[in-house]
Design an enzyme around this catalytic site. Structure first.
Site, PDB file in Angstrom:
ATOM      1  N   GLU A 264       0.759  -0.978  -0.085  1.00 49.37           N
ATOM      2  CA  GLU A 264      -0.100  -0.095  -0.034  1.00 49.37           C
ATOM      3  C   GLU A 264       0.846   1.215  -0.088  1.00 49.37           C
ATOM      4  OE1 GLU A 264       0.098  -2.495   2.420  1.00 49.37           O
ATOM      5  OE2 GLU A 264       0.152  -1.675   4.461  1.00 49.37           O
ATOM      6  N   HIS A 288      -7.991  -4.413  -1.695  1.00 52.92           N
ATOM      7  CA  HIS A 288      -7.161  -4.454  -0.388  1.00 52.92           C
ATOM      8  C   HIS A 288      -6.074  -3.468  -0.231  1.00 52.92           C
ATOM      9  CE1 HIS A 288      -5.378  -6.740   3.177  1.00 52.92           C
ATOM     10  NE2 HIS A 288      -4.254  -6.148   2.528  1.00 52.92           N
ATOM     11  N   GLU A 289      -5.265  -3.245  -1.109  1.00 49.85           N
ATOM     12  CA  GLU A 289      -4.302  -2.005  -1.167  1.00 49.85           C
ATOM     13  C   GLU A 289      -5.105  -0.686  -1.079  1.00 49.85           C
ATOM     14  OE1 GLU A 289      -1.738  -3.375  -0.042  1.00 49.85           O
ATOM     15  OE2 GLU A 289      -2.009  -5.320  -1.070  1.00 49.85           O
ATOM     16  N   HIS A 292      -6.069   0.005   2.566  1.00 48.69           N
ATOM     17  CA  HIS A 292      -5.092   0.676   3.178  1.00 48.69           C
ATOM     18  C   HIS A 292      -5.040   2.068   3.283  1.00 48.69           C
ATOM     19  CE1 HIS A 292      -3.102  -2.941   5.062  1.00 48.69           C
ATOM     20  NE2 HIS A 292      -3.112  -3.540   3.821  1.00 48.69           N
ATOM     21  N   GLU A 311      -3.777  -4.902   9.091  1.00 52.15           N
ATOM     22  CA  GLU A 311      -4.378  -5.993   8.161  1.00 52.15           C
ATOM     23  C   GLU A 311      -5.830  -6.472   8.380  1.00 52.15           C
ATOM     24  OE1 GLU A 311      -3.015  -6.136   5.589  1.00 52.15           O
ATOM     25  OE2 GLU A 311      -0.794  -5.441   5.652  1.00 52.15           O
ATOM     26  N   ASP A 382       9.235 -10.307  10.173  1.00 53.31           N
ATOM     27  CA  ASP A 382       9.005 -11.235   8.971  1.00 53.31           C
ATOM     28  C   ASP A 382       8.694 -12.421   9.408  1.00 53.31           C
ATOM     29  OD1 ASP A 382       9.301  -9.143   7.197  1.00 53.31           O
ATOM     30  OD2 ASP A 382      11.293  -9.548   6.729  1.00 53.31           O
ATOM     31  N   TYR A 390      -4.287 -11.125   9.394  1.00 54.91           N
ATOM     32  CA  TYR A 390      -5.316 -10.726   8.355  1.00 54.91           C
ATOM     33  C   TYR A 390      -6.785 -11.407   8.854  1.00 54.91           C
ATOM     34  CZ  TYR A 390      -1.575  -9.633   5.329  1.00 54.91           C
ATOM     35  OH  TYR A 390      -0.474  -8.933   4.453  1.00 54.91           O
TER      36      TYR A 390
HETATM   37  N1  BES Z   1       1.106  -4.569   3.589  1.00 58.02           N
HETATM   38  C1  BES Z   1       0.855  -5.835   2.978  1.00 58.02           C
HETATM   39  C2  BES Z   1       2.177  -6.407   2.359  1.00 58.02           C
HETATM   40  C3  BES Z   1       3.194  -6.749   3.230  1.00 58.02           C
HETATM   41  C4  BES Z   1       2.873  -7.303   4.795  1.00 58.02           C
HETATM   42  C5  BES Z   1       4.590  -6.312   3.075  1.00 58.02           C
HETATM   43  C6  BES Z   1       3.775  -7.569   5.764  1.00 58.02           C
HETATM   44  C7  BES Z   1       5.522  -6.529   3.951  1.00 58.02           C
HETATM   45  C8  BES Z   1       5.184  -7.118   5.463  1.00 58.02           C
HETATM   46  C9  BES Z   1      -0.169  -5.777   2.020  1.00 58.02           C
HETATM   47  O1  BES Z   1      -1.060  -4.878   2.136  1.00 58.02           O
HETATM   48  C10 BES Z   1      -0.849  -7.162   1.755  1.00 58.02           C
HETATM   49  O2  BES Z   1      -1.373  -7.615   2.497  1.00 58.02           O
HETATM   50  N2  BES Z   1      -0.535  -7.801   0.655  1.00 58.02           N
HETATM   51  C11 BES Z   1      -1.432  -9.074   0.440  1.00 58.02           C
HETATM   52  C12 BES Z   1      -2.556  -8.833  -0.400  1.00 58.02           C
HETATM   53  C13 BES Z   1      -3.854  -9.731  -0.120  1.00 58.02           C
HETATM   54  C14 BES Z   1      -3.995  -9.906   1.458  1.00 58.02           C
HETATM   55  C15 BES Z   1      -5.052  -9.438  -0.912  1.00 58.02           C
HETATM   56  C16 BES Z   1      -0.422 -10.064  -0.183  1.00 58.02           C
HETATM   57  O3  BES Z   1       0.583  -9.589  -0.485  1.00 58.02           O
HETATM   58  O4  BES Z   1      -0.638 -11.237  -0.498  1.00 58.02           O
HETATM   59 ZN    ZN Z   2      -2.535  -5.684   3.443  1.00 58.10          ZN
END
Ligand code: BES
Ligand code: ZN
Length: 622
Positions: A264, A288-289, A292, A311, A382, A390
């Site tokens: 996002e 989703h993005e 955010h 999330e 991480d 989520y």
């Molecule tokens: N912010 C996250 C991606 C992220 C999370 C990057 C933690 C680094 C550390 C992003 O908004 C996300 O949740 N992406 C998901 C999309 C899905 C839930 C629709 C993805 O990457 O799969």
């Molecule tokens: Zn996200």
């Protein structure tokens, strides 16, 4: 009530355990960040200028996060200053300490990234070199020295210098031309949203306030994928929360090694090219993005221990948007259904998928991280990453929605919460406090919520009652397989031709689960590509993933079989961790660990450093 709040407060840290900085001692007025892209050397040369206000006179140093950075010079209020770089602490990096004497500080640091930087990737794109960055959760400290905590927000001026087009986390200035690109970010943002991309990017319009950026071979396909829904998404989200405050919302489609589905970044949401499948079937990532923009970017989790606030809320808004879009489509297509009912059925169907992945994660993941609120002291955020923030986060909010009396009662709270905390960072205790503040007449209901279990206990919450209308179409086919699996001639492509892509995913995932308990012969599995050829040919990453999981787990294939060879080479063409990490697990399970490692060794240079590290951890390689 105050007892509950006190308990919540006592369980999480006041101060972010994942930063080495002394961020609580300063107010950041504004930040200027300049990054120059050196494609040949694969580094960035940078200059950052912080305008700081000291909060306590007794403080005589600024301590910033830094990791794998080369620091060239430091100036305090325009004079060369001494500085100290501490010995590296595992995970968190090397604190950078600068002595100070006054209350108002202009701190200027010149630096360079190094080859170990975990925030950026230089790769070969389709039409030239390609650089992009991704700082969440704590990789910003490898890109520039900073208070690397989501508790600190700053407005920014960004300058990107490159011989290829640049995007950064802000609104582009009119006069961007030549090799110098300016972006202004007037809304305070945390360090993890700082970002730079430079590549041979083209742009096309996908809505009145939206463009899509991508390299030439993909750009028109991207436009097709997004243009129909982009502005609808924005309007629906604005209705749900309040006006979109970031001016423009652009989609930035990156290259295949991009490790996430999306990220996002303000004004330029990053997206994986695996979304571009030609049938608009993966748009929930875009929704989703976009969501955010409110949850995460306006209202930010104060530390990564409260990551569910980012999330969980975002998945909640995403599912509301997808439900509303389904209503619109039902009206447009004149479907023989009540749009209101259909929209809710679609939302509930998405919840079923979410619930299944929550069940799966709770039974396989480190129980410490199946709690909603984490303890991250000494830990790498991480490593805590999974579907929990989520989906458990989502189901917590859905539980509140239902308990408090449904959408009519809950919707005004959404607006209230996001208004109250916009431009700030917040935490779980403040969230619960706000519920009590907003619903003075529903104290009994709130008191009946098992906060302890939801927030601090591992594992699954109680299963919610969900509408199974759309899932039942899938389950009846699964039931037929369970009953007649030894008669594959009873099945063929017509079974699945009316499924939406999401239903196919549920079908394959449920089949994988059910086959665990059946003695299904590998010879029957080996007929699957002929039974469902459209799955076998599919280019949709979700289908490719689930389909090959099914085949390779139960088909008793050898590493020399085409199915395995094709899947192994596919793993070298997508860097999205959602596919790559389970993909190697499938190879371990279905073939052998040695084989999985050999495949990984072949592809490892293609992957983003974060993805590479995670797969190495998964495979137990150092
Ligand atoms: N912010 C996250 C991606 C992220 C999370 C990057 C933690 C680094 C550390 C992003 O908004 C996300 O949740 N992406 C998901 C999309 C899905 C839930 C629709 C993805 O990457 O799969
Ligand atoms: Zn996200």
């Amino acid at each position: 009530m105050s007892k509950i709040i006190d308990k919540i407060k006592s369980k999480a840290h006041d101060i972010d355990p994942c930063t080495l900085s002394n961020y609580t001692k300063f107010q950041v007025e504004c930040t200027e960040l300049q990054l120059k892209v050196l494609f040949d050397e694969k580094i960035l040369q940078g200059k950052v200028l912080f305008n700081l206000i000291r909060k306590e006179n007794s403080i005589n140093e600024v301590v910033l996060d830094s990791k794998y950075l080369k620091i060239d010079s430091v100036k305090v209020n325009n004079e060369k200053a001494k500085y100290e770089i501490a010995k590296e602490v595992p995970i968190y990096g090397s604190a950078l300490t600068i002595p100070i004497k006054s209350n108002k500080i202009q701190l200027e640091i010149e630096f360079e990234t190094t080859s170990k930087c975990s925030a950026i990737q230089f790769i070969q794109g389709d039409t030239g070199p390609f650089l992009f960055s991704q700082c969440e959760a704590i990789h910003a400290r490898t890109l520039f020295p900073c208070f690397d905590t989501p508790a600190v927000k700053s407005i920014y001026k960004f300058i990107g210098i490159s011989n290829l087009p640049v995007t950064m986390s802000g609104i582009p200035r009119e006069f961007n031309k030549g090799e110098v690109y300016h972006f202004d970010q007037p809304i305070p943002i945390p360090s993890y949203l700082v970002s730079i991309t430079s590549a041979n990017l083209q742009k096309l319009s996908i809505g009145p306030r939206s463009d899509v950026y991508a390299e030439e071979p993909l750009i028109t396909k991207c436009q097709f994928e997004f243009e129909l829904d982009m502005e609808n998404f924005l309007k629906i989200a604005e209705n749900l929360v309040f006006d979109y405050e970031w001016g423009v919302f652009n989609a930035l489609v990156l290259c295949l090694s991009y490790p996430y589905g999306g990220m996002e970044i303000p004004q330029y949401s990053q997206l994986t090219p695996t979304l571009i499948c030609g049938d608009r079937s993966q748009l929930k990532v875009l929704a989703h993005e976009l969501a955010h923009s409110w949850s995460g970017n306006l209202v930010t989790n104060e530390t990564w221990e409260h990551f569910w606030l980012n999330e969980g809320w975002t998945v909640y808004l995403e599912r509301r948007i997808i439900g509303e879009i389904a209503k619109l489509k039902a009206k447009e297509r004149g479907l023989n259904v009540d749009p209101e009912i259909y929209g809710e059925e679609v939302r509930q169907f998405n919840m079923i998928n979410g619930w299944n992945s929550l069940v799966e994660t709770c039974s396989n993941f480190n129980p410490d991280f199946t709690k909603l609120v984490w303890n991250l002291k000494g830990k790498d955020p991480d490593d805590s990453f999974s579907k929990i923030p989520y989906e458990k986060g989502f189901f917590f909010l859905y539980h509140l929605e239902v308990k408090l009396g449904g959408l009519n009662e809950f919707d005004p709270f959404i607006k209230y919460y996001f208004k109250k905390f916009r431009y700030q960072s917040t935490n779980t205790a403040k969230f619960v406090e706000t519920l009590y503040e907003f619903y003075p007449n529903k104290r009994e209901i709130l008191d009946s919520i098992d906060w302890d279990k939801w927030l601090f206990e591992s594992g699954l919450p109680e299963e919610p009652k969900l509408d199974k209308t759309l899932a039942n179409q899938v389950y009846s086919l699964v039931d037929k397989w369970v009953e007649f699996y030894y008669q594959p001639e009873l099945f063929n492509e017509s079974d699945i031709e009316n499924f939406e892509v999401e239903q196919s995913i549920l079908f394959l995932e449920t089949l994988i689960e059910k086959f665990k308990n059946l003695e299904i012969s590998p010879n029957i599995i080996k007929q699957f590509p002929k039974i469902y050829p459209s799955y076998h040919k599919s280019l949709n990453g979700e289908i490719v993933s689930a389909w090959n999981d099914l085949l390779i787990t139960y088909g008793d294939y050898e590493s020399a079989d085409d199915v395995v060879i094709n899947f192994a080479s596919w793993l070298g063409t997508v860097g999205r961790m959602k596919y790559v990490r389970p993909g190697y697990k499938v190879l371990v399970k279905g073939i052998s660990k040695d084989y999985a490692i050999a495949v990984f060794q072949k592809h490892k240079d293609f992957y983003h450093p974060i993805c590479r590290t995670m797969v190495m951890k998964d495979l137990g390689i150092n």
